[in-house]
Design an enzyme around this catalytic site. Structure first.
Site, PDB file in Angstrom:
ATOM      1  N   HIS A  71      -4.709   6.949   1.785  1.00 28.46           N
ATOM      2  CA  HIS A  71      -3.258   6.300   1.252  1.00 28.46           C
ATOM      3  C   HIS A  71      -2.592   7.373   0.584  1.00 28.46           C
ATOM      4  O   HIS A  71      -3.163   8.264   0.152  1.00 28.46           O
ATOM      5  CB  HIS A  71      -3.464   5.416   0.009  1.00 28.46           C
ATOM      6  CG  HIS A  71      -3.458   3.844   0.560  1.00 28.46           C
ATOM      7  ND1 HIS A  71      -2.728   2.891   0.044  1.00 28.46           N
ATOM      8  CD2 HIS A  71      -4.108   3.398   1.726  1.00 28.46           C
ATOM      9  CE1 HIS A  71      -2.904   1.669   0.701  1.00 28.46           C
ATOM     10  NE2 HIS A  71      -3.714   1.990   1.590  1.00 28.46           N
ATOM     11  N   GLU A  75       0.868   1.596   7.256  1.00 31.84           N
ATOM     12  CA  GLU A  75       1.633   0.654   6.295  1.00 31.84           C
ATOM     13  C   GLU A  75       2.761   1.436   5.799  1.00 31.84           C
ATOM     14  O   GLU A  75       2.847   2.896   5.642  1.00 31.84           O
ATOM     15  CB  GLU A  75       0.874   0.437   5.003  1.00 31.84           C
ATOM     16  CG  GLU A  75      -0.235  -0.487   5.358  1.00 31.84           C
ATOM     17  CD  GLU A  75      -1.527   0.421   5.078  1.00 31.84           C
ATOM     18  OE1 GLU A  75      -1.636   1.848   4.537  1.00 31.84           O
ATOM     19  OE2 GLU A  75      -2.805   0.022   5.448  1.00 31.84           O
TER      20      GLU A  75
END
Length: 319
Positions: free
Chosen positions: A37, A106
């Site tokens: 991430h 994402e």
């Protein structure tokens, strides 16, 4: 059934993650996965180090445990040629213990480079093209690619992997399951839904394994575990359509504010009793998954590894 340990970059510092990997290997976990991430889901999680640097360190301080990204998006924040180079390097550093988990990404992590956030059908097309490039580069040959979304100009991995680097693809619906069945060596999912495995197999994945992930919050104080799980994992109740689309932690904070503690506790096993974790893993086993990575929420990673070695591993082996 193989049980894995999750190195979650969003809730632990890089140094802590390396130490946690050593503990997980000593505790006897069958494999370890690492999130990739740029941002945490919520500010309460507080971290988001660079997964690939941490993986390089983990590869050097461990000897046995297989490693995997869960998952990397190879299309926007990273160019697929760079993902191929990183994966090949970690494979070499780990002595062939690395598998490359990929997904369509994402918005939370990919928008940061200013290239926007495409519609889901475009993201799937980009992912398919990226996998093609990565596999070509793994051969160690020169690669030139002129594609719809990516160009590669005379690229070669001079330190190519010495053996196969298995590629998994994350899926949550019909199109992504078909893509994974056609292009991946294994399926990645976060929900114990039998239909995901069936669609994956129908798309060409028959005989290939499925890897899943289960968040847990183990600790002696169940009330505190419920509070912690709600604080740090309320975002998870939104499902993939929300998780893939919201652009920053502020948006996830707004969503999490509407989630009740009891709702989180219904989804995430909390407290000292191993039975909730066993039942969670059993759901994935019943859906056709044979590898499940546990996410221990919070700071008690050393204590959780001890609990796994002392009690939980034996209970899970009954599955």
């Amino acid at each position: 059934m193989e049980i894995g340990y999750t190195l979650m970059c969003e809730q632990r510092s890089p140094r802590e993650l390396v130490q946690d990997a050593v503990l997980a290997e000593r505790a006897g976990f069958d494999f370890a996965v690492m999130s990739d991430h740029f941002h945490p889901w919520l500010e309460a999680q507080g971290h988001s180090g660079y997964a690939w640097a941490v993986l390089g360190a983990v590869a050097q301080v461990t000897e046995r445990i297989p490693l995997m990204t869960y998952v990397t998006c190879p299309t926007i924040r990273y160019h697929p040629a760079i993902v191929a180079q990183k994966a090949a390097t970690v494979s070499l550093l780990s002595g062939g213990r690395f598998s490359l988990g990929l997904g369509a990404g994402e918005n939370l992590n990919e928008h940061v480079v200013g290239r926007g956030w495409p519609q889901v059908d475009v993201r799937h097309e980009m992912l398919a093209e990226a996998v093609e490039i990565i596999r070509e580069l793994f051969t160690g040959r020169y690669v030139t690619h002129r594609g719809m979304y990516f160009d590669v100009e005379g690229a070669r991995l001079f330190d190519a992997p010495e053996g196969e680097v298995p590629i998994g693809i994350a899926a949550s619906g019909p199109r992504s399951c078909e893509l994974a069945g056609n292009l991946a060596d294994f399926l990645i999912a976060i929900e114990p839904r039998r239909e995901l495995v069936e669609m994956f197999e129908a798309g060409g994945g028959e005989g290939k394994p499925g890897v899943a992930q289960l968040p847990v919050c183990w600790g002696e104080d169940e009330e505190e575990c419920r509070r912690l799980a709600h604080e740090q994992f309320a975002w998870a109740l939104g499902g993939w359509k929300i998780q893939s689309e919201l652009p920053n932690t502020t948006n996830f904070e707004a969503f999490a504010a509407s989630v009740r503690e009891e709702d989180v506790a219904q989804m995430i096993p909390c407290g000292p009793d191993p039975q909730g974790i066993v039942e969670g893993v059993r759901e994935f086993a019943g859906a056709g998954f044979r590898r499940v990575a546990l996410i221990q929420i919070g700071e008690q990673q050393k204590e959780f590894c001890s609990f796994y070695e002392r009690e939980l591993a034996g209970a899970l082996k009954e599955l």
